[in-house]
Structure formats: C-alpha cells, structure tokens
Design a protein around this motif. Structure first.
Motif, PDB file in Angstrom:
ATOM      1  N   THR A  99      -3.769   0.188  -6.550  1.00 44.23           N
ATOM      2  CA  THR A  99      -3.633  -1.190  -7.038  1.00 44.23           C
ATOM      3  C   THR A  99      -2.146  -1.412  -7.275  1.00 44.23           C
ATOM      4  O   THR A  99      -1.341  -0.511  -7.041  1.00 44.23           O
ATOM      5  CB  THR A  99      -4.377  -1.386  -8.381  1.00 44.23           C
ATOM      6  OG1 THR A  99      -3.712  -0.614  -9.382  1.00 44.23           O
ATOM      7  CG2 THR A  99      -5.838  -0.957  -8.293  1.00 44.23           C
ATOM      8  N   GLU A 100      -1.791  -2.584  -7.781  1.00 46.78           N
ATOM      9  CA  GLU A 100      -0.373  -2.836  -8.096  1.00 46.78           C
ATOM     10  C   GLU A 100       0.093  -1.964  -9.251  1.00 46.78           C
ATOM     11  O   GLU A 100       1.271  -1.673  -9.388  1.00 46.78           O
ATOM     12  CB  GLU A 100      -0.183  -4.301  -8.496  1.00 46.78           C
ATOM     13  CG  GLU A 100       0.024  -5.195  -7.307  1.00 46.78           C
ATOM     14  CD  GLU A 100       0.568  -6.548  -7.717  1.00 46.78           C
ATOM     15  OE1 GLU A 100       1.235  -6.649  -8.758  1.00 46.78           O
ATOM     16  OE2 GLU A 100       0.306  -7.504  -6.981  1.00 46.78           O
ATOM     17  N   GLU A 101      -0.852  -1.580 -10.106  1.00 50.88           N
ATOM     18  CA  GLU A 101      -0.488  -0.845 -11.323  1.00 50.88           C
ATOM     19  C   GLU A 101      -0.387   0.659 -11.131  1.00 50.88           C
ATOM     20  O   GLU A 101       0.421   1.309 -11.746  1.00 50.88           O
ATOM     21  CB  GLU A 101      -1.525  -1.100 -12.435  1.00 50.88           C
ATOM     22  CG  GLU A 101      -1.323  -2.415 -13.163  1.00 50.88           C
ATOM     23  CD  GLU A 101      -1.694  -3.614 -12.303  1.00 50.88           C
ATOM     24  OE1 GLU A 101      -2.809  -3.576 -11.720  1.00 50.88           O
ATOM     25  OE2 GLU A 101      -0.886  -4.553 -12.193  1.00 50.88           O
ATOM     26  N   ASN A 159       2.641  -6.104  -0.592  1.00 52.24           N
ATOM     27  CA  ASN A 159       3.229  -6.170  -1.933  1.00 52.24           C
ATOM     28  C   ASN A 159       4.088  -4.931  -2.199  1.00 52.24           C
ATOM     29  O   ASN A 159       3.667  -3.798  -1.980  1.00 52.24           O
ATOM     30  CB  ASN A 159       2.086  -6.281  -2.949  1.00 52.24           C
ATOM     31  CG  ASN A 159       2.559  -6.279  -4.381  1.00 52.24           C
ATOM     32  OD1 ASN A 159       3.176  -5.315  -4.831  1.00 52.24           O
ATOM     33  ND2 ASN A 159       2.273  -7.333  -5.081  1.00 52.24           N
ATOM     34  N   GLU A 160       5.278  -5.180  -2.674  1.00 54.50           N
ATOM     35  CA  GLU A 160       6.278  -4.127  -2.885  1.00 54.50           C
ATOM     36  C   GLU A 160       5.770  -2.976  -3.770  1.00 54.50           C
ATOM     37  O   GLU A 160       5.961  -1.808  -3.456  1.00 54.50           O
ATOM     38  CB  GLU A 160       7.529  -4.778  -3.505  1.00 54.50           C
ATOM     39  CG  GLU A 160       8.758  -3.877  -3.537  1.00 54.50           C
ATOM     40  CD  GLU A 160       9.153  -3.302  -2.185  1.00 54.50           C
ATOM     41  OE1 GLU A 160       9.447  -2.101  -2.141  1.00 54.50           O
ATOM     42  OE2 GLU A 160       9.152  -4.042  -1.182  1.00 54.50           O
ATOM     43  N   LYS A 161       5.113  -3.310  -4.880  1.00 51.22           N
ATOM     44  CA  LYS A 161       4.623  -2.279  -5.804  1.00 51.22           C
ATOM     45  C   LYS A 161       3.581  -1.391  -5.139  1.00 51.22           C
ATOM     46  O   LYS A 161       3.577  -0.171  -5.290  1.00 51.22           O
ATOM     47  CB  LYS A 161       3.992  -2.930  -7.035  1.00 51.22           C
ATOM     48  CG  LYS A 161       4.998  -3.431  -8.034  1.00 51.22           C
ATOM     49  CD  LYS A 161       4.244  -3.974  -9.253  1.00 51.22           C
ATOM     50  CE  LYS A 161       5.185  -4.570 -10.271  1.00 51.22           C
ATOM     51  NZ  LYS A 161       4.470  -5.443 -11.205  1.00 51.22           N
ATOM     52  N   THR A 162       2.663  -2.046  -4.410  1.00 51.02           N
ATOM     53  CA  THR A 162       1.600  -1.300  -3.723  1.00 51.02           C
ATOM     54  C   THR A 162       2.192  -0.390  -2.659  1.00 51.02           C
ATOM     55  O   THR A 162       1.762   0.749  -2.489  1.00 51.02           O
ATOM     56  CB  THR A 162       0.605  -2.299  -3.083  1.00 51.02           C
ATOM     57  OG1 THR A 162       0.336  -3.339  -4.016  1.00 51.02           O
ATOM     58  CG2 THR A 162      -0.694  -1.631  -2.717  1.00 51.02           C
ATOM     59  N   ILE A 163       3.184  -0.903  -1.940  1.00 51.70           N
ATOM     60  CA  ILE A 163       3.842  -0.110  -0.886  1.00 51.70           C
ATOM     61  C   ILE A 163       4.496   1.133  -1.488  1.00 51.70           C
ATOM     62  O   ILE A 163       4.381   2.243  -0.963  1.00 51.70           O
ATOM     63  CB  ILE A 163       4.871  -0.971  -0.107  1.00 51.70           C
ATOM     64  CG1 ILE A 163       4.137  -2.034   0.724  1.00 51.70           C
ATOM     65  CG2 ILE A 163       5.752  -0.099   0.795  1.00 51.70           C
ATOM     66  CD1 ILE A 163       5.034  -3.083   1.339  1.00 51.70           C
ATOM     67  N   ARG A 164       5.160   0.951  -2.633  1.00 54.57           N
ATOM     68  CA  ARG A 164       5.815   2.086  -3.289  1.00 54.57           C
ATOM     69  C   ARG A 164       4.777   3.124  -3.736  1.00 54.57           C
ATOM     70  O   ARG A 164       4.973   4.332  -3.562  1.00 54.57           O
ATOM     71  CB  ARG A 164       6.662   1.605  -4.469  1.00 54.57           C
ATOM     72  CG  ARG A 164       7.973   0.973  -4.024  1.00 54.57           C
ATOM     73  CD  ARG A 164       8.737   0.261  -5.119  1.00 54.57           C
ATOM     74  NE  ARG A 164       8.971   1.102  -6.264  1.00 54.57           N
ATOM     75  CZ  ARG A 164       8.758   0.714  -7.537  1.00 54.57           C
ATOM     76  NH1 ARG A 164       8.319  -0.491  -7.796  1.00 54.57           N
ATOM     77  NH2 ARG A 164       9.004   1.544  -8.519  1.00 54.57           N
ATOM     78  N   HIS A 215       1.822   3.561  -2.462  1.00 50.87           N
ATOM     79  CA  HIS A 215       1.247   4.136  -1.246  1.00 50.87           C
ATOM     80  C   HIS A 215       2.106   5.308  -0.747  1.00 50.87           C
ATOM     81  O   HIS A 215       1.608   6.374  -0.395  1.00 50.87           O
ATOM     82  CB  HIS A 215       1.174   3.026  -0.184  1.00 50.87           C
ATOM     83  CG  HIS A 215       0.413   3.379   1.038  1.00 50.87           C
ATOM     84  ND1 HIS A 215      -0.486   2.541   1.625  1.00 50.87           N
ATOM     85  CD2 HIS A 215       0.418   4.495   1.790  1.00 50.87           C
ATOM     86  CE1 HIS A 215      -1.000   3.133   2.703  1.00 50.87           C
ATOM     87  NE2 HIS A 215      -0.455   4.327   2.816  1.00 50.87           N
TER      88      HIS A 215
END
Length: 149
Positions: free
Chosen positions: A34-36, A1-6, A8
């Motif tokens: 998390t995504e948030e 997931n893009e958000k999680t990768i960012r 990370h």
C-alpha cells in the motif's frame, strides 16, 4: 505512485536480505503493498529472532546507503531461471521476461527478481527501512510488515 514504487523496490531488497541473513531457501509466498507499508509472506521454518530481524534491517539499510542501481533487463525465461532470478510462487511467465537487478557499479547483483516494475532507478531514494512486525500466517509461512521512513 511514488511511495508505492519505493516500497515495491524495498520489497526486492528485503527478500534478498532475508535470503542472505536467514536462509538462501526463503521463497516469497505473497506480497501486498500500500502507500503506507509493504508486506511480504515467505516460506520459513522458524520465527525470526530479534537478532535476525535487526541484521535484515541493517543489511537493507546498508544497501540503500551504498546506492545500488536498479536495472531492468529482458531475457528468455530459461536464462532468467538459470541465473537464479526470484520468481513468484505459482505464477506463469512468458518466454521473454523482465528481470530487475539491484546491483553495484561493477554489475554485482544483490537482488535479481522477475518483475513487471516499476521501480526507482537507484535505491538511495528509499530512505530508512524499518521492520514493524514479523508474525506467522500459516504453518511454515511468516509475514513481515515494513515501512520506509
């Protein structure tokens, strides 16, 4: 997931910024993404001052604006240890490891960390970094929660 990768990738930049601003002895003791938001637990002997938090946040954002590249390199564990790559406390690593470097065009690294990835290829993709909260979780262990806006 893009958000999680960012998040990370931002986590790596945050750890390096904590070491530069607060103390080179800071070590990661845990993380949760998390995504948030991202969360990092790290060994540190004091509550961060407002000034330290601001400096850490500013440094992360300065690096994001500088558009550092994220480069994965495989190398022997012993070599990665020699160059001071950050590793997770208590983790077991194979003989050949992946190390992610967050570096400028000249190859000068701001962050070097053992990691399986994945990551963005350039940290300019991260947007604005913001620390939401800094608190104690145990004796000598602090926790930061942060987001990308």
């Amino acid at each position: 997931n893009e958000k999680t990768i960012r998040l990370h990738t931002a986590h790596h930049v945050l750890l390096a910024a904590l070491q530069e601003v607060v103390s080179p002895d800071i070590k990661q003791r845990g993380s949760n993404i998390t995504e948030e938001r991202l969360r990092i637990d790290f060994a540190c002997d004091h509550k961060l001052t407002d000034e330290e938090k601001k400096k850490v946040e500013d440094l992360v954002n300065e690096k994001i604006k500088a558009g550092l590249n994220v480069v994965r390199r495989e190398m022997p564990f012993t070599e990665a240890e020699k160059i001071g790559a950050q590793m997770e406390f208590g983790a077991k690593y194979p003989e050949v490891v992946s190390v992610y470097f967050i570096e400028d065009e000249k190859g000068s690294a701001f962050s070097k960390e053992f990691c399986g990835g994945p990551h963005v290829s350039n940290i300019s993709e991260l947007g604005h970094f913001k620390i939401q909260k800094e608190e104690a979780v145990a004796a000598g262990v602090r926790r930061i929660k942060a987001v990308l806006e």
